[in-house]
Scaffold this motif. Structure first.
Motif, short mmCIF file in Angstrom:
data_model
loop_
_atom_site.label_atom_id
_atom_site.label_comp_id
_atom_site.label_asym_id
_atom_site.label_seq_id
_atom_site.Cartn_x
_atom_site.Cartn_y
_atom_site.Cartn_z
N SER A 174 22.76 -13.61 -16.26
CA SER A 174 22.72 -14.84 -15.48
C SER A 174 24.05 -14.88 -14.72
O SER A 174 25.10 -15.06 -15.34
N MET A 175 23.99 -14.68 -13.41
CA MET A 175 25.25 -14.51 -12.68
C MET A 175 26.17 -15.72 -12.79
O MET A 175 27.38 -15.58 -12.85
N LEU A 181 21.29 -8.52 -5.75
CA LEU A 181 21.60 -9.93 -5.48
C LEU A 181 21.50 -10.24 -3.99
O LEU A 181 21.82 -9.41 -3.14
N ASP A 225 10.49 -11.03 -7.06
CA ASP A 225 10.81 -11.40 -8.45
C ASP A 225 9.71 -12.28 -9.01
O ASP A 225 9.19 -13.14 -8.30
N ASN A 282 25.35 -4.43 -15.83
CA ASN A 282 24.20 -4.00 -16.62
C ASN A 282 24.32 -2.49 -16.82
O ASN A 282 23.90 -1.69 -15.98
N TRP A 316 27.71 -9.12 -20.48
CA TRP A 316 26.65 -9.23 -19.47
C TRP A 316 25.64 -10.24 -19.96
O TRP A 316 24.96 -10.00 -20.97
N GLU A 339 23.33 -16.05 -3.18
CA GLU A 339 23.95 -15.60 -4.43
C GLU A 339 25.35 -15.05 -4.14
O GLU A 339 26.35 -15.58 -4.63
N TYR A 361 27.25 -5.90 -9.55
CA TYR A 361 25.84 -5.50 -9.45
C TYR A 361 25.79 -4.57 -8.24
O TYR A 361 25.56 -4.98 -7.11
O1 F6P Z 1 18.26 -12.46 -9.86
C1 F6P Z 1 19.53 -12.83 -10.19
C2 F6P Z 1 19.92 -12.40 -11.60
O2 F6P Z 1 19.13 -13.04 -12.59
C3 F6P Z 1 21.40 -12.69 -11.83
O3 F6P Z 1 21.62 -13.99 -12.28
C4 F6P Z 1 21.78 -11.64 -12.84
O4 F6P Z 1 23.14 -11.28 -12.73
C5 F6P Z 1 20.87 -10.47 -12.49
O5 F6P Z 1 19.78 -11.00 -11.77
C6 F6P Z 1 20.36 -9.75 -13.71
O6 F6P Z 1 19.71 -8.60 -13.31
P1 F6P Z 1 19.25 -7.47 -14.37
O7 F6P Z 1 18.09 -8.07 -15.12
O8 F6P Z 1 18.85 -6.32 -13.53
O9 F6P Z 1 20.39 -7.18 -15.28
#
Ligand code: F6P
Length: 344
Positions: free
Chosen positions: A240-241, A270, A61, A203, A237, A275, A257
């Motif tokens: 941010s988890m 994740l 990342d 997502n 959505w 997480e 996810y």
């Molecule tokens: O890396 C963790 C994260 O930022 C989570 O907080 C979030 O749910 C997810 O990734 C978002 O992923 P994407 O950008 O694929 O929707």
């Protein structure tokens, strides 16, 4: 003390020695979160906190400036707090902070990095595990334990308020930071995830990559009151988890996810140790469920420190429907394999 008397009393009642050690770690993390919240709230004069650094973390990342600032703050706060093995999303692998430390910490210092530049909700997620004696020689051995071994877990959420959602294995408590005094004050004790919340969090742009059980579940939700679920669902959505997890804790529904067919997403996105496992511990302690589709997240043994897992968590009713969808699909696949094997 930053967390007030309630948390210390609750911990102490469970196991005085273990409690003292865990309370020290949680206090240190609360101090770190207060500092991170302060950094976030102060307008940057130089490089923005969301600036991409052109470097990747251990798992590919892209790192932002605040990822590294938060990592430094958390790691420094945990030095001298009785933590031996330490694993962060931002470290290549596990480290040892204090060779005599009796606890291990796995942490995502800054969850939801893509929300930094848009002033969205972001957070810090942590998991506290016992440090086995063997981990004195090799800290990675502390991070082969399943989530069920966690002593405490939680997340800080940097939003309109800074909040802490915490479990020490006896329910879930929510604290809010009083910025004037720097103390986290108890807001809610024994938080429960309600059933019957018609809201899902996924997502949806990845629909074409999903496997059958998830696609069927979301398609059924999208059919609304006229479909098999007989109810109109809402979708949220945040990317941010922590923010999505807090909403699920408050209003119910489900977060997904899943694994999908994109390269690198075969096990979802994740990370298990810092997480999925802490959020699963919180979810179960609040009466909900957390699964990779077939197995409880808390039963999964990490195959490596930065291992990923498909993650579904939320209200018990919705998680059960998703589990059934996965069971049906895997039974159908098994039948097909048997028929092929038998030459049918
Ligand atoms: O890396 C963790 C994260 O930022 C989570 O907080 C979030 O749910 C997810 O990734 C978002 O992923 P994407 O950008 O694929 O929707």
């Amino acid at each position: 003390m930053r967390l007030g008397a309630t948390l210390r009393d609750a911990l102490h009642a469970q196991d005085p020695d273990g409690a003292r050690a865990a309370a020290e770690v949680i206090e240190a993390l609360a101090g770190a979160a207060r500092d991170i919240a302060e950094v976030i709230a102060t307008p940057a004069t130089g490089e923005s906190l969301g600036a991409r650094l052109g470097s990747d973390n251990s798992d590919g990342d892209q790192q932002r400036k605040l990822d590294l600032v938060a990592e430094d703050i958390c790691r420094e706060a945990l030095r001298g707090a009785g933590v031996g093995p330490y694993l962060s999303e931002e470290t290549e692998g596990p480290l040892t902070l204090d060779p005599a430390g009796s606890l291990a910490v796995a942490i995502d210092p800054l969850d939801g990095s893509s929300n930094i530049e848009v002033n969205g909700v972001i957070g810090t997620i942590f998991s506290i595990l016992p440090a086995p004696d063997s981990a004195r020689m090799d800290p990675s051995l502390a991070f082969t334990q399943p989530g069920r071994a966690q002593i405490a877990a939680g997340f800080f959420m940097y939003g309109p308020q800074t909040r802490l959602v915490l479990t020490t294995g006896a329910g879930v408590d929510v604290y809010a930071l009083d910025r004037a005094s720097g103390v986290f004050r108890l807001m809610e004790s024994g938080a429960r995830i309600p059933n019957g919340g018609a809201e899902y969090s996924v997502n949806a742009s990845n629909r074409r990559y999903w496997r059958e059980p998830v696609r069927r579940y979301i398609d059924d939700c999208c059919l609304g009151a006229e479909g098999p679920r007989g109810a109109n669902f809402n979708m949220r959505w945040t990317g941010s988890m922590v923010a999505d997890a807090y909403r699920v804790l408050t209003r119910g529904g489900v977060f997904l996810y899943p694994a999908d067919s994109r390269r690198g997403y075969e096990q979802g996105r994740l990370r298990l140790l810092y997480e999925a496992s802490p959020v699963a511990f919180l979810t179960e302690q609040a009466g909900g469920g957390a699964t990779d589709g077939l197995s409880s997240i808390l039963e999964i043994r990490p195959s490596r420190p930065h291992a990923r897992t498909p993650l579904i968590f939320g209200a018990a009713d919705e998680v059960e429907i998703l589990r059934q969808n996965h069971l049906v699909t895997s039974a159908t696949a098994r039948d097909a394999r048997t028929r092929l094997g038998a030459g049918v």
